[in-house]
Design a protein around this motif. Structure first.
Motif, short mmCIF file in Angstrom:
data_model
loop_
_atom_site.label_atom_id
_atom_site.label_comp_id
_atom_site.label_asym_id
_atom_site.label_seq_id
_atom_site.Cartn_x
_atom_site.Cartn_y
_atom_site.Cartn_z
N THR A 118 -6.29 4.63 -1.76
CA THR A 118 -5.37 3.56 -1.35
C THR A 118 -5.90 2.87 -0.10
O THR A 118 -5.88 1.63 0.01
CB THR A 118 -3.96 4.12 -1.08
N GLY A 160 0.81 -1.22 0.00
CA GLY A 160 0.00 0.00 0.00
C GLY A 160 0.85 1.27 0.00
O GLY A 160 0.54 2.23 -0.72
N PHE A 192 0.81 4.08 -2.88
CA PHE A 192 0.46 5.45 -2.49
C PHE A 192 1.55 6.45 -2.92
O PHE A 192 1.25 7.50 -3.50
CB PHE A 192 0.26 5.53 -0.98
#
Length: 387
Positions: free
Chosen positions: A337, A131, A135
């Motif tokens: 996200t 993640g 991002f």
């Protein structure tokens, strides 16, 4: 110098298309079996049709975006659908948001699970790492996404070559035997298809049409192009790369098409590596490829909706400072996200995977058929004006 920049930009766009399509599902070999190899001998030629279909729709949509300066999918939809935009723009908006929940969530789950197996780190931590990576890349905008896609594409292609070429050479006799058996009418292990030309053709069309669901994220990349012909150039590059890589994967996976243990494997590419050559070296490479493929899809999908969101927020203001633009981009990237991260954590992945087929059929009515009708109407207008 300008010519070099033009070609580099066209290749960058082609690689965005590549990384959007070739995610974890492709790297695992599961998509190759589901849509192509399961249909027998016709699976050898249908990848070219699927890639041509996808490239053609991408070209038409991106050409329109370039001509009309509609660089996010909402602006494109409102302009493209005209008086029907109230229906179709909103339908595509819904479809894209569903895809945002699905594709990046599967990227989190697939990449996180693979990283967990590769490193032994907790699954939650692994998905968090995925993640953060998604991002950070998304945060810095379209240009970085395009550059990152180019790098990831090269890494994925090199990795696939390292995995597939040695195994194709070492298992060539098995591959040719599989081809002969399929030519005689036999179907691979686990196939429940008819093996007819019509069935294979339909599967290739469904695959190609499903892939154009993500066309909305491509429009932003036309903003840097200088000439309309650059759109066509980028799509030719995309077709050549995608068709070559997919066909190479199809040929390589034929080495295990009739192995009984294939029925027990969710990752066919892993079986190819473990039963072929260099298993100790190539198994980690396959794991890395799945992670890279998953991440690349997540980055591209989230980048598309971030661009759309930021553009919508900024349209309502006369002037937007660079700091405010950065704030909008950061908050949008973080929000989407986290949304994908949440879906990956709370057990919706099986539902998400089943949803892919429904998204494919929805795309046929929201994108494919309107694009075809628009193309016909456009050419009829040109024909009438020429008279």
């Amino acid at each position: 110098m300008k010519n070099n920049r033009t070609h580099a930009l066209a290749w960058g766009i082609a690689f965005v298309g590549f990384t959007t399509q070739f995610g974890g599902g492709f790297a695992s070999g599961a998509q190759i079996y589901q849509y192509f190899i399961h249909y027998g001998i016709w699976g050898l030629v249908m990848p070219f049709l699927a890639q041509f279909l996808m490239s053609l729709f991408y070209w038409y949509g991106m050409r329109y975006a370039f001509r009309n300066k509609t660089y996010d999918y909402r602006s494109f939809s409102d302009s493209f659908y005209g008086k029907f935009r109230v229906v179709f723009s909103n339908l595509y908006e819904i479809e894209y948001i569903v895809m945002i929940c699905m594709a990046p969530a599967v990227a989190f789950a697939t990449g996180g699970a693979t990283l967990n197996k590769l490193t032994g780190l907790p699954y939650l931590l692994c998905t968090l790492v995925i993640g953060i990576f998604i991002f950070v890349i998304t945060l810095f905008g379209t240009e970085l996404v395009r550059k990152c896609s180019s790098v990831l594409s090269i890494l994925i292609i090199v990795g696939l070559l390292l995995v597939l070429v040695p195994n194709i050479i070492a298992q060539w006799d098995t591959i040719t035997d599989s081809v002969q058996r399929m030519a005689a009418g036999a179907l691979p292990v686990g196939s429940q298809q008819s093996g007819s030309f019509g069935s294979a053709l339909w599967s290739a069309c469904v695959y190609g049409i499903f892939q154009i669901t993500a066309i909305g994220l491509m429009y932003q990349h036309t903003s840097k192009l200088e000439e309309e012909k650059d759109v066509g150039r980028s799509m030719i590059y995309m077709f050549l790369v995608d068709a070559f890589v997919m066909e190479l994967a199809v040929v390589g996976l034929l080495a295990i098409a009739f192995r009984p243990e294939l029925a027990e494997y969710d990752v066919p590419m892993l079986l190819l590596v473990q039963t072929g050559v260099g298993a100790k070296i190539l198994t980690p490479i396959i794991s890395i490829l799945i992670i890279l493929g998953a991440v690349s899809t997540g980055v591209n999908m989230i980048a598309g909706i971030v661009t759309r969101t930021v553009n919508q927020l900024e349209k309502k203001q006369d002037t937007v400072s660079s700091s405010k633009h950065r704030l909008y981009s950061t908050l949008s990237a973080l929000a989407f996200t986290l949304l994908a991260f949440a879906v990956a954590q709370f057990g919706l992945i099986p539902l998400v995977k089943r949803g892919y087929s429904y998204i494919g059929y929805a795309t046929m009515f929201v994108i494919a058929i309107p694009f075809i009708l628009h193309f016909i109407a456009d050419h009829c207008k040109k024909g009438a004006s020429a008279k």
